[in-house]
Design a protein around this motif. Structure first.
Motif, PDB file in Angstrom:
ATOM      1  N   ASP A 106     -10.746   1.663   0.855  1.00 19.04           N
ATOM      2  CA  ASP A 106      -9.431   1.008   0.736  1.00 19.04           C
ATOM      3  C   ASP A 106      -9.454  -0.036  -0.377  1.00 19.04           C
ATOM      4  O   ASP A 106     -10.507  -0.555  -0.750  1.00 19.04           O
ATOM      5  CB  ASP A 106      -9.006   0.380   2.070  1.00 19.04           C
ATOM      6  CG  ASP A 106      -9.888  -0.785   2.489  1.00 19.04           C
ATOM      7  OD1 ASP A 106      -9.689  -1.891   1.978  1.00 19.04           O
ATOM      8  OD2 ASP A 106     -10.787  -0.576   3.339  1.00 19.04           O
ATOM      9  N   LYS A 107      -8.268  -0.311  -0.910  1.00 18.62           N
ATOM     10  CA  LYS A 107      -8.127  -1.261  -2.027  1.00 18.62           C
ATOM     11  C   LYS A 107      -7.550  -2.599  -1.549  1.00 18.62           C
ATOM     12  O   LYS A 107      -6.941  -3.339  -2.316  1.00 18.62           O
ATOM     13  CB  LYS A 107      -7.215  -0.672  -3.113  1.00 18.62           C
ATOM     14  CG  LYS A 107      -7.663   0.670  -3.662  1.00 18.62           C
ATOM     15  CD  LYS A 107      -8.953   0.557  -4.446  1.00 18.62           C
ATOM     16  CE  LYS A 107      -9.340   1.886  -5.074  1.00 18.62           C
ATOM     17  NZ  LYS A 107     -10.700   1.841  -5.625  1.00 18.62           N
ATOM     18  N   ALA A 110      -1.812  -4.621   2.066  1.00 17.23           N
ATOM     19  CA  ALA A 110      -0.459  -4.947   1.600  1.00 17.23           C
ATOM     20  C   ALA A 110       0.032  -6.199   2.337  1.00 17.23           C
ATOM     21  O   ALA A 110      -0.615  -6.683   3.272  1.00 17.23           O
ATOM     22  CB  ALA A 110       0.469  -3.768   1.875  1.00 17.23           C
ATOM     23  N   LYS A 120      -3.120  -0.938   0.824  1.00 16.12           N
ATOM     24  CA  LYS A 120      -2.498  -0.758  -0.496  1.00 16.12           C
ATOM     25  C   LYS A 120      -2.728   0.688  -0.960  1.00 16.12           C
ATOM     26  O   LYS A 120      -3.636   1.364  -0.476  1.00 16.12           O
ATOM     27  CB  LYS A 120      -3.141  -1.713  -1.510  1.00 16.12           C
ATOM     28  CG  LYS A 120      -2.742  -3.168  -1.325  1.00 16.12           C
ATOM     29  CD  LYS A 120      -3.441  -4.019  -2.367  1.00 16.12           C
ATOM     30  CE  LYS A 120      -3.037  -5.482  -2.237  1.00 16.12           C
ATOM     31  NZ  LYS A 120      -3.858  -6.344  -3.123  1.00 16.12           N
ATOM     32  N   PRO A 121      -1.923   1.160  -1.925  1.00 18.26           N
ATOM     33  CA  PRO A 121      -2.147   2.523  -2.464  1.00 18.26           C
ATOM     34  C   PRO A 121      -3.573   2.671  -3.011  1.00 18.26           C
ATOM     35  O   PRO A 121      -4.197   1.697  -3.428  1.00 18.26           O
ATOM     36  CB  PRO A 121      -1.118   2.628  -3.592  1.00 18.26           C
ATOM     37  CG  PRO A 121      -0.056   1.626  -3.253  1.00 18.26           C
ATOM     38  CD  PRO A 121      -0.769   0.495  -2.558  1.00 18.26           C
ATOM     39  N   MET A 122      -4.066   3.891  -2.999  1.00 21.66           N
ATOM     40  CA  MET A 122      -5.432   4.182  -3.471  1.00 21.66           C
ATOM     41  C   MET A 122      -5.376   5.231  -4.581  1.00 21.66           C
ATOM     42  O   MET A 122      -5.700   6.403  -4.360  1.00 21.66           O
ATOM     43  CB  MET A 122      -6.294   4.709  -2.326  1.00 21.66           C
ATOM     44  CG  MET A 122      -6.432   3.769  -1.160  1.00 21.66           C
ATOM     45  SD  MET A 122      -7.320   4.556   0.202  1.00 21.66           S
ATOM     46  CE  MET A 122      -6.602   3.642   1.567  1.00 21.66           C
ATOM     47  N   PRO A 123      -4.979   4.852  -5.776  1.00 25.69           N
ATOM     48  CA  PRO A 123      -4.924   5.837  -6.865  1.00 25.69           C
ATOM     49  C   PRO A 123      -6.315   6.409  -7.162  1.00 25.69           C
ATOM     50  O   PRO A 123      -7.314   5.693  -7.084  1.00 25.69           O
ATOM     51  CB  PRO A 123      -4.382   5.029  -8.054  1.00 25.69           C
ATOM     52  CG  PRO A 123      -4.617   3.594  -7.713  1.00 25.69           C
ATOM     53  CD  PRO A 123      -4.591   3.500  -6.220  1.00 25.69           C
ATOM     54  N   GLU A 143     -11.870   2.792   5.941  1.00 25.63           N
ATOM     55  CA  GLU A 143     -10.612   2.279   5.392  1.00 25.63           C
ATOM     56  C   GLU A 143      -9.964   1.365   6.438  1.00 25.63           C
ATOM     57  O   GLU A 143      -9.814   1.748   7.578  1.00 25.63           O
ATOM     58  CB  GLU A 143      -9.678   3.431   4.988  1.00 25.63           C
ATOM     59  CG  GLU A 143      -9.640   4.612   5.955  1.00 25.63           C
ATOM     60  CD  GLU A 143     -10.723   5.664   5.736  1.00 25.63           C
ATOM     61  OE1 GLU A 143     -11.535   5.544   4.804  1.00 25.63           O
ATOM     62  OE2 GLU A 143     -10.773   6.616   6.536  1.00 25.63           O
ATOM     63  N   GLN A 161      -0.639   5.989   8.674  1.00 29.78           N
ATOM     64  CA  GLN A 161      -1.241   5.867   7.340  1.00 29.78           C
ATOM     65  C   GLN A 161      -2.753   6.116   7.404  1.00 29.78           C
ATOM     66  O   GLN A 161      -3.309   6.819   6.550  1.00 29.78           O
ATOM     67  CB  GLN A 161      -0.966   4.469   6.754  1.00 29.78           C
ATOM     68  CG  GLN A 161      -1.481   4.330   5.325  1.00 29.78           C
ATOM     69  CD  GLN A 161      -1.506   2.893   4.837  1.00 29.78           C
ATOM     70  OE1 GLN A 161      -1.860   1.987   5.584  1.00 29.78           O
ATOM     71  NE2 GLN A 161      -1.118   2.683   3.585  1.00 29.78           N
ATOM     72  N   VAL A 165      -4.691   9.181   5.328  1.00 27.02           N
ATOM     73  CA  VAL A 165      -5.839   8.989   4.436  1.00 27.02           C
ATOM     74  C   VAL A 165      -7.050   9.743   4.993  1.00 27.02           C
ATOM     75  O   VAL A 165      -7.793  10.405   4.255  1.00 27.02           O
ATOM     76  CB  VAL A 165      -6.160   7.484   4.261  1.00 27.02           C
ATOM     77  CG1 VAL A 165      -7.471   7.287   3.503  1.00 27.02           C
ATOM     78  CG2 VAL A 165      -5.031   6.776   3.523  1.00 27.02           C
TER      79      VAL A 165
END
Length: 297
Positions: A106-107, A110, A120-123, A143, A161, A165
């Motif tokens: 995970d980044k 949020a 947060k999004p994980m590009p 995550e 979510q 993932v």
């Protein structure tokens, strides 16, 4: 038996716990400070991560950090890309210590909404997962999201979510550790945990055979609350996070959960200091490892 199957069997049935060595950007300065490294002792991000890697190396190479008591270890991406004694960290863990390597993916979190913080999004997630498995021999991922209050809509969003993932991780041939943490200071902690259990069970029931996951959960207010999840055919293992409890308190609470093992971070490193001699460091780490291991039995 393939290495993956061997590692999965170890995670499902082995005695011991998972070491969480995955502090990242925001939590690294705090972790270093607790280790006796002040912010004026390093200059910039590269030196900061250099210091934390030295700390993790010291932990991983300590005499008691073996699969006799430690089943797995969760790594930060930079740690995965680094080496110990000239060997990539994950490979070192498995080949030299018998410890199963996981990667934190995970980044971060949020902003809070509906009483929770989503991830947060994980590009670039698919690319990272492919590389983690093929190049570094990573077995699984972790995550984290956070639940602050018993808000049903928020909790369902967190769990949805997490499993979304998780399915991406499973498709990449890895086992996800799904971590919807409930804040230990939440005034509605026990109510939130009941909602969380129901939401997780609904997602687990919908998984096809072979899509197996692990769960990392806050030690519940009601002892044995998550036993039913631990027995679910899609769940490899349920592990507990220490959530800010001291080592002793976390171990005391965990000992009352018959089907959870530890995955502690701060509690594992409690009292360790850069300035300790190797004997003092190894002795204290060995004591922490033993306490967490006993509570995980």
């Amino acid at each position: 038996m393939s290495v993956f199957d061997e590692q999965k069997q170890k995670m499902a049935t082995g005695q011991g716990f998972i070491a969480a060595l995955d502090q990242s950007g925001g939590s690294t300065p705090k972790a270093l400070k607790l280790y006796g490294v002040e912010e004026d002792e390093y200059n910039g991000e590269a030196e900061m991560y250099g210091e934390i890697h030295k700390m993790r190396t010291r932990i991983i190479t300590a005499p008691d950090f073996t699969d006799a008591k430690v089943l797995g270890a969760i790594l930060f991406e930079r740690t995965m890309r680094a080496e110990i004694e000239g060997i990539p960290t994950a490979q070192y863990l498995w080949e030299k210590r018998g410890v199963v390597p996981f990667l934190k993916i995970d980044k971060g979190l949020a902003d809070k909404a509906d009483g929770v913080q989503l991830m947060k999004p994980m590009p670039g997630l698919e690319e990272l997962l492919a590389e983690a498995k093929a190049t570094f021999g990573i077995f699984g991922t972790k995550e984290r999201s956070v639940i602050h209050e018993a808000n049903e809509a928020g909790i369902k969003a967190v769990v949805a979510q997490q499993f979304e993932v998780g399915k991406t991780v499973v498709a990449a041939g890895l086992v996800p550790i799904i971590e919807p943490e409930v804040d230990i200071n939440s005034p509605t902690k026990s109510e939130a945990e009941e909602m969380l259990k129901a939401a997780i069970k609904a997602e687990l029931d919908a998984l096809p055979e072979g899509d197996d996951v692990m769960l990392k959960l806050t030690i519940p207010s009601v002892d044995g609350l998550y036993d039913e999840l631990a027995d679910h055919p899609r769940v490899v293992r349920v592990v507990a996070l220490s959530g800010g409890y001291s080592t002793d308190v976390a171990c005391e609470k965990l000992a009352k959960q018959p089907k959870m093992i530890a995955s502690f971070s701060r509690a594992l490193a409690e009292g360790l200091s850069k300035k300790q001699s190797d004997d003092a460091f190894n002795g204290l780490l060995g004591s922490n490892i033993d306490k967490i291991y006993q509570a995980s039995l």
